[in-house]
Design a protein around this motif. Structure first.
Motif, PDB file in Angstrom:
ATOM      1  N   UNK B  37       0.839  -1.189   0.000  1.00 47.17           N
ATOM      2  CA  UNK B  37       0.000   0.000   0.000  1.00 47.17           C
ATOM      3  C   UNK B  37       0.879   1.246   0.000  1.00 47.17           C
ATOM      4  N   UNK B  38       0.340   2.299  -0.574  1.00 46.11           N
ATOM      5  CA  UNK B  38       0.998   3.602  -0.589  1.00 46.11           C
ATOM      6  C   UNK B  38       0.167   4.577   0.219  1.00 46.11           C
ATOM      7  N   UNK B  39       0.837   5.363   1.052  1.00 49.57           N
ATOM      8  CA  UNK B  39       0.141   6.400   1.802  1.00 49.57           C
ATOM      9  C   UNK B  39       0.827   7.743   1.564  1.00 49.57           C
ATOM     10  N   UNK B  40       0.295   8.564   0.672  1.00 53.57           N
ATOM     11  CA  UNK B  40       0.875   9.895   0.447  1.00 53.57           C
ATOM     12  C   UNK B  40       0.636  10.796   1.650  1.00 53.57           C
ATOM     13  N   UNK B  89       4.666   7.192   2.111  1.00 56.36           N
ATOM     14  CA  UNK B  89       4.962   6.060   2.982  1.00 56.36           C
ATOM     15  C   UNK B  89       4.430   4.817   2.283  1.00 56.36           C
ATOM     16  N   UNK B  90       5.200   3.726   2.329  1.00 57.81           N
ATOM     17  CA  UNK B  90       4.794   2.473   1.715  1.00 57.81           C
ATOM     18  C   UNK B  90       4.731   1.381   2.780  1.00 57.81           C
ATOM     19  N   UNK B  91       3.615   0.658   2.756  1.00 57.62           N
ATOM     20  CA  UNK B  91       3.410  -0.407   3.723  1.00 57.62           C
ATOM     21  C   UNK B  91       3.303  -1.753   3.028  1.00 57.62           C
ATOM     22  N   UNK B 106       3.363  -4.055   8.083  1.00 58.31           N
ATOM     23  CA  UNK B 106       4.658  -3.643   8.575  1.00 58.31           C
ATOM     24  C   UNK B 106       4.616  -2.196   9.029  1.00 58.31           C
ATOM     25  N   UNK B 107       5.764  -1.706   9.509  1.00 59.87           N
ATOM     26  CA  UNK B 107       5.794  -0.357  10.072  1.00 59.87           C
ATOM     27  C   UNK B 107       5.983   0.726   9.018  1.00 59.87           C
TER      28      UNK B 107
END
Lengths: 112, 115
Positions: B37-40, B89-91, B106-107
Protein backbone atom coordinates in the motif's frame (compact mmCIF):
# COMPACT_ATOMS: atom_id res chain seq x y z
CA UNK A 1 -13.73 4.92 -5.21
CA UNK A 2 -14.53 2.09 -2.78
CA UNK A 3 -17.57 3.83 -1.29
CA UNK A 4 -16.35 4.08 2.30
CA UNK A 5 -17.13 7.10 4.43
CA UNK A 6 -15.77 7.75 7.90
CA UNK A 7 -17.17 10.28 10.34
CA UNK A 8 -16.11 12.40 11.98
CA UNK A 9 -12.90 13.03 10.07
CA UNK A 10 -11.42 15.03 12.92
CA UNK A 11 -12.31 15.06 16.59
CA UNK A 12 -10.75 16.51 19.71
CA UNK A 13 -12.08 15.24 23.00
CA UNK A 14 -11.14 15.06 26.64
CA UNK A 15 -9.94 12.12 28.66
CA UNK A 16 -12.80 10.08 30.05
CA UNK A 17 -15.41 11.05 27.49
CA UNK A 18 -17.06 8.49 25.20
CA UNK A 19 -16.33 8.67 21.49
CA UNK A 20 -17.95 6.87 18.57
CA UNK A 21 -16.47 6.71 15.10
CA UNK A 22 -18.67 5.65 12.23
CA UNK A 23 -17.79 3.78 9.08
CA UNK A 24 -20.35 3.63 6.31
CA UNK A 25 -19.99 1.59 3.13
CA UNK A 26 -22.11 1.53 0.00
CA UNK A 27 -20.59 -1.66 -1.43
CA UNK A 28 -22.57 -4.23 0.58
CA UNK A 29 -19.36 -5.97 1.57
CA UNK A 30 -19.47 -8.55 4.33
CA UNK A 31 -16.11 -7.85 5.97
CA UNK A 32 -15.28 -4.57 7.67
CA UNK A 33 -12.28 -3.59 9.80
CA UNK A 34 -11.04 -0.91 12.15
CA UNK A 35 -7.32 -0.16 12.30
CA UNK A 36 -5.35 2.48 14.12
CA UNK A 37 -2.21 4.08 12.75
CA UNK A 38 0.52 5.41 15.00
CA UNK A 39 4.05 6.55 14.11
CA UNK A 40 6.48 3.66 14.28
CA UNK A 41 3.73 1.06 14.47
CA UNK A 42 2.18 0.94 11.03
CA UNK A 43 -1.48 -0.07 11.07
CA UNK A 44 -2.78 -2.31 13.82
CA UNK A 45 -6.10 -4.13 13.81
CA UNK A 46 -8.56 -3.14 16.53
CA UNK A 47 -11.71 -5.08 15.66
CA UNK A 48 -13.29 -6.54 12.60
CA UNK A 49 -16.69 -7.77 11.49
CA UNK A 50 -17.68 -10.64 9.24
CA UNK A 51 -21.37 -9.86 9.12
CA UNK A 52 -24.22 -8.17 10.90
CA UNK A 53 -23.77 -8.65 14.63
CA UNK A 54 -20.67 -10.78 13.99
CA UNK A 55 -17.50 -9.15 15.29
CA UNK A 56 -14.15 -10.22 16.65
CA UNK A 57 -11.15 -8.69 18.38
CA UNK A 58 -7.90 -7.71 16.79
CA UNK A 59 -4.42 -7.09 18.10
CA UNK A 60 -5.17 -3.89 20.04
CA UNK A 61 -8.81 -4.22 21.11
CA UNK A 62 -8.49 -3.17 24.77
CA UNK A 63 -10.51 -0.04 25.44
CA UNK A 64 -12.55 -0.36 22.25
CA UNK A 65 -15.89 -1.89 21.38
CA UNK A 66 -17.67 -2.22 18.05
CA UNK A 67 -21.14 -2.78 16.75
CA UNK A 68 -22.61 -3.71 13.41
CA UNK A 69 -26.38 -3.63 13.30
CA UNK A 70 -26.56 -3.07 9.54
CA UNK A 71 -24.34 -4.31 6.73
CA UNK A 72 -23.39 -0.79 5.74
CA UNK A 73 -22.39 0.59 9.14
CA UNK A 74 -19.56 -0.41 11.47
CA UNK A 75 -19.19 1.65 14.64
CA UNK A 76 -16.09 1.93 16.81
CA UNK A 77 -16.65 3.14 20.37
CA UNK A 78 -14.18 4.32 22.95
CA UNK A 79 -16.19 4.05 26.17
CA UNK A 80 -13.82 6.31 28.10
CA UNK A 81 -11.17 7.87 25.92
CA UNK A 82 -7.56 7.99 27.10
CA UNK A 83 -4.60 9.93 25.74
CA UNK A 84 -3.08 6.68 24.46
CA UNK A 85 -6.01 6.42 22.08
CA UNK A 86 -4.94 9.57 20.26
CA UNK A 87 -4.41 8.18 16.77
CA UNK A 88 -5.61 8.05 13.21
CA UNK A 89 -8.34 5.48 12.78
CA UNK A 90 -8.97 3.76 9.47
CA UNK A 91 -11.97 1.74 8.45
CA UNK A 92 -11.60 -0.78 5.66
CA UNK A 93 -13.67 -3.20 3.64
CA UNK A 94 -12.42 -6.35 1.99
CA UNK A 95 -12.31 -6.56 -1.79
CA UNK A 96 -13.68 -9.54 -3.64
CA UNK A 97 -10.71 -10.23 -5.91
CA UNK A 98 -7.62 -11.04 -3.86
CA UNK A 99 -8.79 -10.01 -0.44
CA UNK A 100 -7.20 -6.60 -0.61
CA UNK A 101 -8.57 -4.02 1.78
CA UNK A 102 -9.98 -0.71 0.65
CA UNK A 103 -9.67 2.03 3.21
CA UNK A 104 -11.69 5.03 4.21
CA UNK A 105 -10.02 8.42 4.45
CA UNK A 106 -9.24 8.07 8.14
CA UNK A 107 -10.45 9.77 11.30
CA UNK A 108 -7.96 11.76 13.33
CA UNK A 109 -8.79 11.59 17.04
CA UNK A 110 -7.02 13.66 19.66
CA UNK A 111 -7.66 12.92 23.32
CA UNK A 112 -6.50 15.72 25.63
CA UNK B 1 8.00 -11.87 16.65
CA UNK B 2 7.10 -9.48 13.89
CA UNK B 3 5.17 -11.01 11.07
CA UNK B 4 6.08 -8.28 8.61
CA UNK B 5 9.43 -6.51 8.73
CA UNK B 6 10.32 -3.42 6.78
CA UNK B 7 13.91 -2.58 7.67
CA UNK B 8 14.22 0.71 5.79
CA UNK B 9 12.64 3.58 7.70
CA UNK B 10 13.50 5.96 4.85
CA UNK B 11 14.69 5.69 1.27
CA UNK B 12 15.87 8.39 -1.09
CA UNK B 13 15.88 8.19 -4.88
CA UNK B 14 16.14 10.54 -7.82
CA UNK B 15 13.51 10.90 -10.47
CA UNK B 16 13.58 8.26 -13.21
CA UNK B 17 15.62 5.88 -11.12
CA UNK B 18 14.33 2.51 -9.93
CA UNK B 19 13.97 1.81 -6.22
CA UNK B 20 13.42 -1.34 -4.19
CA UNK B 21 11.57 -1.29 -0.89
CA UNK B 22 12.29 -4.30 1.27
CA UNK B 23 9.77 -6.51 3.02
CA UNK B 24 10.28 -9.82 4.78
CA UNK B 25 7.55 -11.86 6.36
CA UNK B 26 7.16 -14.73 8.75
CA UNK B 27 4.45 -17.35 8.50
CA UNK B 28 3.98 -21.09 8.74
CA UNK B 29 0.74 -20.95 6.78
CA UNK B 30 1.36 -22.38 3.30
CA UNK B 31 -1.38 -20.18 1.86
CA UNK B 32 -1.03 -16.44 2.25
CA UNK B 33 -1.19 -13.19 0.36
CA UNK B 34 1.17 -10.26 0.27
CA UNK B 35 0.12 -6.68 -0.38
CA UNK B 36 1.70 -3.28 -0.80
CA UNK B 37 0.00 0.00 0.00
CA UNK B 38 1.00 3.60 -0.59
CA UNK B 39 0.14 6.40 1.80
CA UNK B 40 0.87 9.90 0.45
CA UNK B 41 1.08 12.89 2.73
CA UNK B 42 -2.65 13.45 2.27
CA UNK B 43 -3.18 10.32 4.36
CA UNK B 44 -5.25 7.96 2.25
CA UNK B 45 -4.24 4.32 1.90
CA UNK B 46 -3.89 3.23 -1.71
CA UNK B 47 -3.69 -0.45 -2.68
CA UNK B 48 -0.84 -1.05 -5.13
CA UNK B 49 -0.18 -4.71 -5.76
CA UNK B 50 -0.93 -8.25 -4.60
CA UNK B 51 1.02 -11.52 -4.68
CA UNK B 52 -0.42 -14.88 -3.71
CA UNK B 53 1.83 -17.49 -2.16
CA UNK B 54 1.04 -19.97 -4.94
CA UNK B 55 1.51 -17.51 -7.77
CA UNK B 56 4.32 -18.68 -10.03
CA UNK B 57 5.11 -15.30 -11.50
CA UNK B 58 5.94 -12.03 -9.81
CA UNK B 59 3.03 -9.60 -9.77
CA UNK B 60 3.25 -6.43 -11.81
CA UNK B 61 1.03 -3.36 -11.98
CA UNK B 62 2.32 -0.65 -14.27
CA UNK B 63 5.53 0.71 -12.77
CA UNK B 64 5.15 -1.48 -9.69
CA UNK B 65 6.41 -5.02 -9.46
CA UNK B 66 6.70 -7.36 -6.54
CA UNK B 67 9.93 -9.35 -6.30
CA UNK B 68 8.63 -12.46 -4.57
CA UNK B 69 11.29 -14.81 -3.20
CA UNK B 70 9.36 -17.47 -1.35
CA UNK B 71 12.31 -19.38 0.08
CA UNK B 72 13.72 -16.16 1.54
CA UNK B 73 10.26 -15.02 2.67
CA UNK B 74 10.72 -11.69 1.00
CA UNK B 75 8.30 -9.60 -1.00
CA UNK B 76 10.13 -6.49 -2.12
CA UNK B 77 8.35 -3.73 -4.02
CA UNK B 78 10.18 -2.41 -7.06
CA UNK B 79 9.18 0.96 -8.46
CA UNK B 80 10.64 1.62 -11.88
CA UNK B 81 11.27 5.12 -13.21
CA UNK B 82 10.45 6.96 -9.98
CA UNK B 83 8.32 10.09 -10.16
CA UNK B 84 7.98 12.96 -7.70
CA UNK B 85 4.46 11.74 -6.97
CA UNK B 86 5.88 8.47 -5.66
CA UNK B 87 7.06 10.25 -2.52
CA UNK B 88 4.99 8.63 0.22
CA UNK B 89 4.96 6.06 2.98
CA UNK B 90 4.79 2.47 1.71
CA UNK B 91 3.41 -0.41 3.72
CA UNK B 92 3.87 -4.11 3.18
CA UNK B 93 1.09 -6.36 4.51
CA UNK B 94 0.23 -10.05 4.71
CA UNK B 95 -2.91 -12.10 5.07
CA UNK B 96 -2.62 -15.63 6.35
CA UNK B 97 -5.52 -17.72 5.05
CA UNK B 98 -5.78 -19.80 8.20
CA UNK B 99 -5.80 -16.72 10.43
CA UNK B 100 -8.72 -14.99 8.76
CA UNK B 101 -9.26 -12.06 6.50
CA UNK B 102 -7.46 -9.20 8.21
CA UNK B 103 -4.13 -7.88 6.98
CA UNK B 104 -1.05 -7.56 9.17
CA UNK B 105 1.01 -4.50 8.32
CA UNK B 106 4.66 -3.64 8.57
CA UNK B 107 5.79 -0.36 10.07
CA UNK B 108 6.35 1.27 6.72
CA UNK B 109 9.09 2.86 4.64
CA UNK B 110 9.11 6.53 3.72
CA UNK B 111 10.21 7.10 0.14
CA UNK B 112 11.45 10.51 -0.94
CA UNK B 113 11.90 11.19 -4.65
CA UNK B 114 13.94 14.23 -5.65
CA UNK B 115 14.32 15.99 -8.97
Amino acid sequence: DAGITQSPRHKVTETGTPVTLRCHQTENHRYMYWYRQDPGHGLRLIHYSYGVKDTDKGEVSDGYSVSRSKTEDFLLTLESATSSQTSVYFCAIRGLADGELFFGEGSRLTVL
Amino acid sequence: AQKITQTQPGMFVQEKEAVTLDCTYDTSDPSYGLFWYKQPSSGEMIFLIYQGSYDQQNATEGRYSLNFQKARKSANLVISASQLGDSAMYFCAMREMQAGTALIFGKGTTLSVSS
